[in-house]
Motif scaffolding. Structure first.
Motif: not given
Length: 145
Positions: A96-116
């Protein structure tokens, strides 16, 4: 190794209906370059970066007070869970050409971010440990024992 081990849990947010001026002020106040955009159920729907502000607002002469975050944010086609491997996260970033991705729980809710940067820091640490082990097990080192 999984994303949950290295992701950042404290995430700075912005509403899609806020102006990019508010987003820029929030980035400045919090000393960050990225804000995550959530929907009403706390699912990540996009992000806005300082680069977005420069290229999509300033460079195009747009009014930062009249332009909404939703108009210039990068929408998330990808996210990962805590159990996602680092390799898969890197693959999604590359695709996707991204440097960051959201980290979600089983319900798809945001719990964090992981970066390159998070991943590179981990890999550097791992390679340092491997280098130390190789030096410790080298013929020269073993001869001194």
């Amino acid at each position: 190794m999984t994303v949950g081990r290295i992701c950042t849990r404290e995430v700075d947010l912005v509403d899609a209906h806020e102006s990019v001026q508010i987003a820029a002020e929030r980035m400045n106040a919090r000393n960050v370059g990225t804000l995550i955009v959530l929907d009403q159920e706390s699912h990540p729907i996009g992000m806005i970066t300082d680069r977005d502000l420069a290229l999509r607002v300033v460079a195009k002469g747009r009014d930062s007070i009249q332009t909404l975050v939703s108009e210039i944010m990068t929408q998330f086609p990808y996210n990962v869970t805590e159990e996602t491997s680092i390799e898969i996260a890197l693959s999604k970033m590359r695709a996707g050409g991204f440097r960051r991705l959201p980290v979600v729980d089983a319900a798809g809710k945001l719990i964090g971010v992981v970066s390159l940067d998070d991943i590179l820091e981990l890999l550097c640490s791992e390679f340092t440990d491997i280098g130390n082990l190789i030096r410790k097990e080298s013929p020269e080192s073993l001869a001194q024992s």
